[in-house]
Design a protein around this motif. Structure first.
Motif, PDB file in Angstrom:
ATOM      1  N   MET A  55     -30.971  44.602  50.861  1.00 47.46           N
ATOM      2  CA  MET A  55     -31.076  45.650  49.861  1.00 47.46           C
ATOM      3  C   MET A  55     -29.747  45.842  49.131  1.00 47.46           C
ATOM      4  O   MET A  55     -29.727  46.081  47.913  1.00 47.46           O
ATOM      5  N   ARG A  56     -28.654  45.722  49.860  1.00 48.86           N
ATOM      6  CA  ARG A  56     -27.337  45.830  49.209  1.00 48.86           C
ATOM      7  C   ARG A  56     -27.156  44.719  48.185  1.00 48.86           C
ATOM      8  O   ARG A  56     -26.726  44.957  47.047  1.00 48.86           O
ATOM      9  N   ASN A  57     -27.477  43.469  48.562  1.00 43.25           N
ATOM     10  CA  ASN A  57     -27.340  42.348  47.629  1.00 43.25           C
ATOM     11  C   ASN A  57     -28.313  42.481  46.459  1.00 43.25           C
ATOM     12  O   ASN A  57     -27.964  42.189  45.307  1.00 43.25           O
ATOM     13  N   ARG A  58     -29.521  42.907  46.760  1.00 43.49           N
ATOM     14  CA  ARG A  58     -30.538  43.057  45.718  1.00 43.49           C
ATOM     15  C   ARG A  58     -30.095  44.066  44.664  1.00 43.49           C
ATOM     16  O   ARG A  58     -30.244  43.840  43.455  1.00 43.49           O
ATOM     17  N   ARG A  59     -29.546  45.190  45.120  1.00 41.62           N
ATOM     18  CA  ARG A  59     -29.065  46.203  44.178  1.00 41.62           C
ATOM     19  C   ARG A  59     -27.854  45.701  43.404  1.00 41.62           C
ATOM     20  O   ARG A  59     -27.698  45.990  42.214  1.00 41.62           O
ATOM     21  N   SER A  60     -26.979  44.953  44.079  1.00 38.36           N
ATOM     22  CA  SER A  60     -25.785  44.432  43.419  1.00 38.36           C
ATOM     23  C   SER A  60     -26.143  43.457  42.302  1.00 38.36           C
ATOM     24  O   SER A  60     -25.540  43.465  41.221  1.00 38.36           O
ATOM     25  N   VAL A  61     -27.151  42.622  42.541  1.00 36.34           N
ATOM     26  CA  VAL A  61     -27.517  41.588  41.570  1.00 36.34           C
ATOM     27  C   VAL A  61     -28.440  42.132  40.484  1.00 36.34           C
ATOM     28  O   VAL A  61     -28.242  41.868  39.296  1.00 36.34           O
ATOM     29  N   LEU A  62     -29.460  42.901  40.870  1.00 38.38           N
ATOM     30  CA  LEU A  62     -30.491  43.319  39.913  1.00 38.38           C
ATOM     31  C   LEU A  62     -30.277  44.720  39.362  1.00 38.38           C
ATOM     32  O   LEU A  62     -30.868  45.075  38.332  1.00 38.38           O
ATOM     33  N   GLY A  63     -29.472  45.535  40.043  1.00 37.42           N
ATOM     34  CA  GLY A  63     -29.221  46.895  39.571  1.00 37.42           C
ATOM     35  C   GLY A  63     -30.130  47.913  40.238  1.00 37.42           C
ATOM     36  O   GLY A  63     -31.263  47.619  40.620  1.00 37.42           O
ATOM     37  N   ASP A  64     -29.624  49.135  40.382  1.00 38.09           N
ATOM     38  CA  ASP A  64     -30.377  50.192  41.060  1.00 38.09           C
ATOM     39  C   ASP A  64     -31.676  50.540  40.354  1.00 38.09           C
ATOM     40  O   ASP A  64     -32.697  50.807  41.002  1.00 38.09           O
ATOM     41  N   THR A  65     -31.659  50.569  39.024  1.00 37.37           N
ATOM     42  CA  THR A  65     -32.851  50.986  38.283  1.00 37.37           C
ATOM     43  C   THR A  65     -34.031  50.080  38.576  1.00 37.37           C
ATOM     44  O   THR A  65     -35.148  50.538  38.866  1.00 37.37           O
ATOM     45  N   HIS A  66     -33.797  48.762  38.522  1.00 38.86           N
ATOM     46  CA  HIS A  66     -34.871  47.812  38.786  1.00 38.86           C
ATOM     47  C   HIS A  66     -35.362  47.929  40.223  1.00 38.86           C
ATOM     48  O   HIS A  66     -36.581  47.967  40.479  1.00 38.86           O
ATOM     49  N   VAL A  67     -34.439  47.998  41.174  1.00 38.86           N
ATOM     50  CA  VAL A  67     -34.828  48.042  42.584  1.00 38.86           C
ATOM     51  C   VAL A  67     -35.564  49.336  42.898  1.00 38.86           C
ATOM     52  O   VAL A  67     -36.579  49.332  43.600  1.00 38.86           O
ATOM     53  N   ASP A  68     -35.072  50.448  42.382  1.00 39.88           N
ATOM     54  CA  ASP A  68     -35.753  51.730  42.611  1.00 39.88           C
ATOM     55  C   ASP A  68     -37.180  51.691  42.072  1.00 39.88           C
ATOM     56  O   ASP A  68     -38.111  52.216  42.689  1.00 39.88           O
ATOM     57  N   ARG A  69     -37.352  51.066  40.905  1.00 33.03           N
ATOM     58  CA  ARG A  69     -38.687  50.970  40.309  1.00 33.03           C
ATOM     59  C   ARG A  69     -39.597  50.105  41.185  1.00 33.03           C
ATOM     60  O   ARG A  69     -40.764  50.451  41.417  1.00 33.03           O
ATOM     61  N   ALA A  70     -39.079  48.999  41.707  1.00 32.54           N
ATOM     62  CA  ALA A  70     -39.874  48.115  42.562  1.00 32.54           C
ATOM     63  C   ALA A  70     -40.248  48.806  43.868  1.00 32.54           C
ATOM     64  O   ALA A  70     -41.391  48.705  44.341  1.00 32.54           O
TER      65      ALA A  70
END
Length: 400
Positions: free
Chosen positions: A270-285
């Motif tokens: 989750m840390r890497n995912r947020r770092s690469v894709l950004g919080d907005t995208h990850v929160d939406r997913a």
């Protein structure tokens, strides 16, 4: 009773602090001593918390009837009182019902579940209301022999009469009102429609000779809970935690330790995912996750982001460029657009992306790279427009 309607449960905590606690919830008519085999086997290297449910052991005995949701609320309140933000929850029979309800109503602190000799529905209500009436009339001592007769196989009862007698005393020592009110809770308990909402790693354990909750009850649980594993023990009845103490303790240890490893991988991912894709995208997913997609979200976060993206052989910028090249080559436009925009938002120069697309055109085909160039140009324009709008908003606020 607290202002929230919960009661302050009695408990015993053993083992080293620091690790994620294992919380044990017992069966109807038991106190926390029913978990002695598991606490003894696990507390040397795990933080164990054995709990007396409402109406049992040393916990308060408010007048019934109770509901399983109330019992789960008591446990959630205890975790909060102890400052436990995450716990592995183990429940047998009534305790297994409470563990299910805890994961449904209060999922935040539940890291994993182990459900032993329990059910999503414990038969017809009349049997439980009749038992509640009998206990209120004649006391728990009147049913203790019959209850313990379901807890153990005939072979164990013949082999260890002192254990059987201790368990009878445990049932007899349960407050009449607490036992009866929990019978009424089981009469109306039915989690079948909500099992899909349980998404934590779950181990379901049944016993082949359990007359109270036969293995088909555990199969229903395992089929209804996302990713649950089922194990059915031979030579055990309802209180498998005693009759097969070694096997149950080993299974809990393996499950808990495996869930800990999965949790670390998930957190890293989750840390890497947020770092690469950004919080907005990850929160939406994450917000769009359903019981159907939860297992895939867990898989992709742990394996792609928690394993591959965490490897030291390539830095994240190189991995970004490789991802853009591969997605361009295979024509995956949805993922390609997402990664191009994520790279630009992270500060990558558009010219570097252009070089990757040009290189990909030679080895994977011009049409796909052409589409990649169009996506990059659109993303650059969108980001520039957003930056200009942000600047106008800031200027207006400064002069207003």
């Amino acid at each position: 009773m607290s202002d929230s309607g919960t009661v302050e449960l009695a408990y015993e905590r053993r083992g080293p602090a620091g690790a994620t606690p294992i919380v044990f919830l017992g069966s109807l008519g038991s106190d926390r001593a029913m978990w002695l085999p598991q606490v003894s086997g696990l507390s040397a290297d795990h933080d164990t918390v054995a709990v007396d449910l409402r109406g049992h052991g040393e916990s308060p005995v408010p007048t019934g009837p109770y509901t399983v949701s109330q019992l789960a609320g008591d446990v959630a309140a205890l975790l909060g009182r102890l400052g436990i933000e995450s716990a592995h929850v183990v429940g047998l029979s009534l305790g297994g019902a409470v563990a299910q309800q805890l994961a449904i109503d209060h999922p935040g602190p539940v890291r994993s579940l182990t459900l032993l000799c329990t059910s999503a529905r414990f038969g017809e209500p009349a049997g439980w209301t009749d038992r509640a009436a009998a206990v209120r009339a004649d006391g728990t001592g009147s049913i203790a022999a019959a209850v313990v007769g379901r807890w153990f196989t005939a072979a164990l009862a013949h082999r260890d009469p002192p254990l059987v007698e201790r368990m009878r005393e445990m049932v007899t020592g349960t407050p009449d009102e607490g036992y009866a009110a929990c019978c009424e809770a089981l009469a109306v308990f039915d989690s079948r429609a909500d099992l899909g909402r349980i998404t934590v790693p779950t181990l379901v354990i049944g016993a082949i000779e359990d007359p109270a909750t036969p293995p088909e009850h555990q199969r229903l649980l395992a089929d209804g809970i996302v990713g649950a594993r089922l194990r059915v023990l031979d030579h055990a009845a309802h209180l498998a935690s005693y009759e097969q103490a070694g096997a149950v303790t080993a299974a809990i240890r393996e499950h808990v330790d495996g869930a800990e490893q999965r949790s670390v991988a998930y957190a890293t991912g989750m840390r890497n995912r947020r770092s690469v894709l950004g919080d907005t995208h990850v929160d939406r997913a994450v917000a769009k996750t359903t019981p159907l997609t939860a297992i895939f979200q867990d898989f992709i976060t742990r394996t792609a982001w928690g394993d591959v993206w965490e490897r030291p052989g390539l830095d994240h910028e190189t991995r970004r460029l490789l991802t853009i090249a591969i997605l361009t080559a295979v024509g995956n436009e949805h993922e390609l657009d997402m990664h191009i925009r994520a790279a630009l938002r992270a500060g990558m120069d558009a010219d570097r992306i252009a070089e990757v697309l040009l290189h990909t055109a030679v080895y994977a085909g011009v049409p796909n790279s052409n589409r990649g160039f169009a996506m990059t140009a659109a993303a650059v324009a969108d980001l520039a427009a957003q930056a200009a709008l942000d600047a106008q908003t800031a200027a207006a606020q400064a002069t207003g």
